[in-house]
Enzyme design. Structure first.
Site, PDB file in Angstrom:
ATOM      1  N   LYS A 107       0.830  -1.216   0.000  1.00  0.00           N
ATOM      2  CA  LYS A 107       0.000   0.000   0.000  1.00  0.00           C
ATOM      3  C   LYS A 107       0.860   1.261   0.000  1.00  0.00           C
ATOM      4  O   LYS A 107       0.506   2.255  -0.615  1.00  0.00           O
ATOM      5  CB  LYS A 107      -0.956   0.006   1.187  1.00  0.00           C
ATOM      6  CG  LYS A 107      -0.239  -0.022   2.524  1.00  0.00           C
ATOM      7  CD  LYS A 107      -0.970  -0.851   3.546  1.00  0.00           C
ATOM      8  CE  LYS A 107       0.038  -1.518   4.440  1.00  0.00           C
ATOM      9  NZ  LYS A 107      -0.479  -2.676   5.121  1.00  0.00           N
ATOM     10  N   GLY A 189      -1.870 -10.739  18.489  1.00  0.00           N
ATOM     11  CA  GLY A 189      -1.203 -10.640  17.188  1.00  0.00           C
ATOM     12  C   GLY A 189      -1.951  -9.767  16.198  1.00  0.00           C
ATOM     13  O   GLY A 189      -1.631  -9.761  15.006  1.00  0.00           O
ATOM     14  N   GLU A 192       0.889  -4.601  15.936  1.00  0.00           N
ATOM     15  CA  GLU A 192       2.335  -4.787  15.991  1.00  0.00           C
ATOM     16  C   GLU A 192       2.913  -4.193  17.273  1.00  0.00           C
ATOM     17  O   GLU A 192       2.265  -3.392  17.945  1.00  0.00           O
ATOM     18  CB  GLU A 192       2.977  -4.112  14.778  1.00  0.00           C
ATOM     19  CG  GLU A 192       2.624  -4.831  13.494  1.00  0.00           C
ATOM     20  CD  GLU A 192       3.147  -4.120  12.262  1.00  0.00           C
ATOM     21  OE1 GLU A 192       4.148  -3.395  12.380  1.00  0.00           O
ATOM     22  OE2 GLU A 192       2.556  -4.313  11.199  1.00  0.00           O
ATOM     23  N   LYS A 207      -4.103   3.554   2.222  1.00  0.00           N
ATOM     24  CA  LYS A 207      -5.133   2.798   1.501  1.00  0.00           C
ATOM     25  C   LYS A 207      -6.176   3.734   0.897  1.00  0.00           C
ATOM     26  O   LYS A 207      -6.632   3.516  -0.221  1.00  0.00           O
ATOM     27  CB  LYS A 207      -5.777   1.779   2.447  1.00  0.00           C
ATOM     28  CG  LYS A 207      -4.798   0.661   2.846  1.00  0.00           C
ATOM     29  CD  LYS A 207      -5.357  -0.154   3.997  1.00  0.00           C
ATOM     30  CE  LYS A 207      -4.448  -1.299   4.385  1.00  0.00           C
ATOM     31  NZ  LYS A 207      -4.841  -1.913   5.678  1.00  0.00           N
TER      32      LYS A 207
END
Ligand SMILES: NC(=O)c1ccc[n+]([C@@H]2O[C@H](COP(=O)([O-])OP(=O)(O)OC[C@H]3O[C@@H](n4cnc5c(N)ncnc54)[C@H](OP(=O)(O)O)[C@@H]3O)[C@@H](O)[C@H]2O)c1
Length: 430
Positions: A107, A189, A192, A207
């Site tokens: 992206k 998860g 990050e 995006k």
């Protein structure tokens, strides 16, 4: 130039997405061969660390030398799934210059450089395809490029960052504060270790730049998009919003208005029955409003190895058609001039939360400031009262007002003795 024999595909990157692509190209080899009439052959897998253990699908293909791919005339299609701006941009550029088709999930590169890369691809007679760069497994780039081509697209409203949507959903359902919801997302998860790109709205901005450029056929760069993250939202805002019938989402919004394009990423109150208000957890959704179709909603998993692999391989199959000598892609180039509407002229409604002393005369001063700025109020509710501190919390909902008027009213409110704190202000959409 039509080509006989297998179509050769090189992977740049063999992580979450690249690993999935290698696995599915191997497992579904026979199906894809039947679809294409030619075998698709994986030729290389470029990685950074050759000592990492690798799945059998890529173990024999590993290289750390990009030139092994870029200078190999037999490689027809390069799949860039490294991520980040460099060296990915350099490799993509070199691959296109060498006459190779490129499929990318990147992206950042597409948001910043699509104009240049699309025209380079056209000059070299190859394709650059990027379905996986927005919304993971959700088909959105191809519909905008192809299926909605007969329309004038009026607006794009989207939830395109799974990490923040997960956090906001937890804040709304569990009454968690931002820090705890972020911690939970990291443990699972979904966020990050360094979540800044997601929670500050940068990922969504990349995006949206891709979607807006394609929709409005003009170049909308990331820096043209106003950006606000989710870090200043509190559990209270969710509680009050919910009582008023709203959800809070990180909204990516681009629309054509008089004078040009308005593009922004920020938290927004959405009516609870709006389609985007119901998109929860790590799901993504993109709502397109167009003159012929009306409202169309695309939704699904915005990330994950297999959903993203689905988008990458569809692009690989498309590019393989071009290699074999079939039809050419519609490039989706951005040919119209761009005019970005200044932030101050946006018209939106607002939610404002203020801490004030719990005594008579306070409301009059606040409504006067808003009235002087030509902002009309649709409701004022007095929420929690702190008996010890003798303060109360006010939640004000306004009618539509220009952003510039609201910003100056907020400055004036801040100067009032009776306003102890502007707890938050959030735009209201839909
Ligand atoms: N994960 C998703 O759900 C998802 C969804 C949509 C789009 N994407 C996009 O897909 C791309 C890849 O994401 P990912 O999650 O697959 O990342 P990842 O798991 O971190 O994999 C990156 C791969 O690139 C390799 N690599 C990194 N730097 C390199 C360099 N300088 N030279 C050569 N190879 C290098 C890594 O090598 P090593 O294996 O040696 O470390 C690894 O194989 C990104 O653009 C991402 O935004 C991902």
């Amino acid at each position: 130039v039509a080509k006989n024999g297998p179509v050769r595909v090189a992977l740049m990157g063999a992580g979450v997405v690249g690993g999935g692509v290698a696995r599915i190209l191997t497992e579904k080899r026979a199906v894809y061969e039947q679809q294409l009439g030619r075998p698709l052959l994986l030729s290389h897998a470029l990685v950074r660390d050759p000592s990492k253990p690798r799945a059998p699908y890529v173990a024999d293909l590993i290289t750390t030398d990009p030139d092994a791919i870029l200078s190999d005339p037999d490689v027809d299609i390069v799949v860039e799934v490294i991520g980040g701006e460099e060296p990915a941009l350099r490799y993509i550029t070199q691959a296109l210059k060498a006459g190779k088709h490129v499929v990318t999930a990147n992206k950042e590169v597409m948001a910043k450089h699509s104009q240049h890369l699309l025209s380079l691809a056209r000059d070299r007679g190859v394709d650059i395809l990027y379905e996986a760069s927005v919304g993971g497994g959700i088909p959105i780039i191809a519909p905008l490029k192809r299926d909605l081509l007969a329309n004038e697209i009026e607006s794009i409203s989207a939830i395109i960052n799974g990490t923040t949507n997960y956090i906001l959903t937890a804040m709304s359902r569990e009454g968690a504060d931002f820090a705890n919801a972020l911690k939970q997302a990291q443990e699972l998860g979904y966020a990050e270790a360094n979540p800044a790109n997601d929670v500050e709205g940068e990922d969504a901005r990349f995006k949206l730049a891709i979607l807006a450029s394609l929709s409005f056929r003009c170049q909308v760069r990331p820096e043209d998009i106003y950006r606000e993250g989710i870090t200043r939202l509190s559990a209270r805002d969710f509680r009050y919003a919910s009582e008023l019938g709203y959800a809070i989402k990180l909204l990516a919004l681009a629309k054509q208005v008089e004078g040009g394009v308005q593009a922004r990423v920020h938290p927004a109150l959405l009516p609870q029955d709006a389609p985007l208000a119901k998109v929860d957890g790590v799901l993504n959704a993109v709502q397109v409003e167009a003159d012929l179709t009306g409202l169309v909603l695309f939704s699904g998993p915005g990330a994950g190895s297999f959903p993203t692999t689905s988008a990458v391989i569809a692009d690989v199959l498309d590019a393989a058609q071009s290699v074999i000598g079939g039809r050419r892609e519609i490039h989706g180039e951005t040919k119209r001039p761009t005019s970005i509407v200044p932030v101050g002229s946006w018209l939106t409604r607002f939610y404002i939360r203020l801490t004030v002393p719990d005594r008579p005369g306070v409301l009059a001063q606040i409504t006067r400031v808003l009235g002087d700025a030509q902002i009309s109020i649709s409701s004022i509710i007095q929420k929690e009262t702190d008996l010890d501190a003798k303060t109360a919390e006010l939640v004000i909902m306004t009618h539509e007002a220009p952003e510039a008027s609201m910003q100056s009213a907020l400055e004036e409110l801040d100067k009032l003795d009776v306003v102890q704190e502007i707890g938050n202000f959030i735009r209201v959409e839909g």
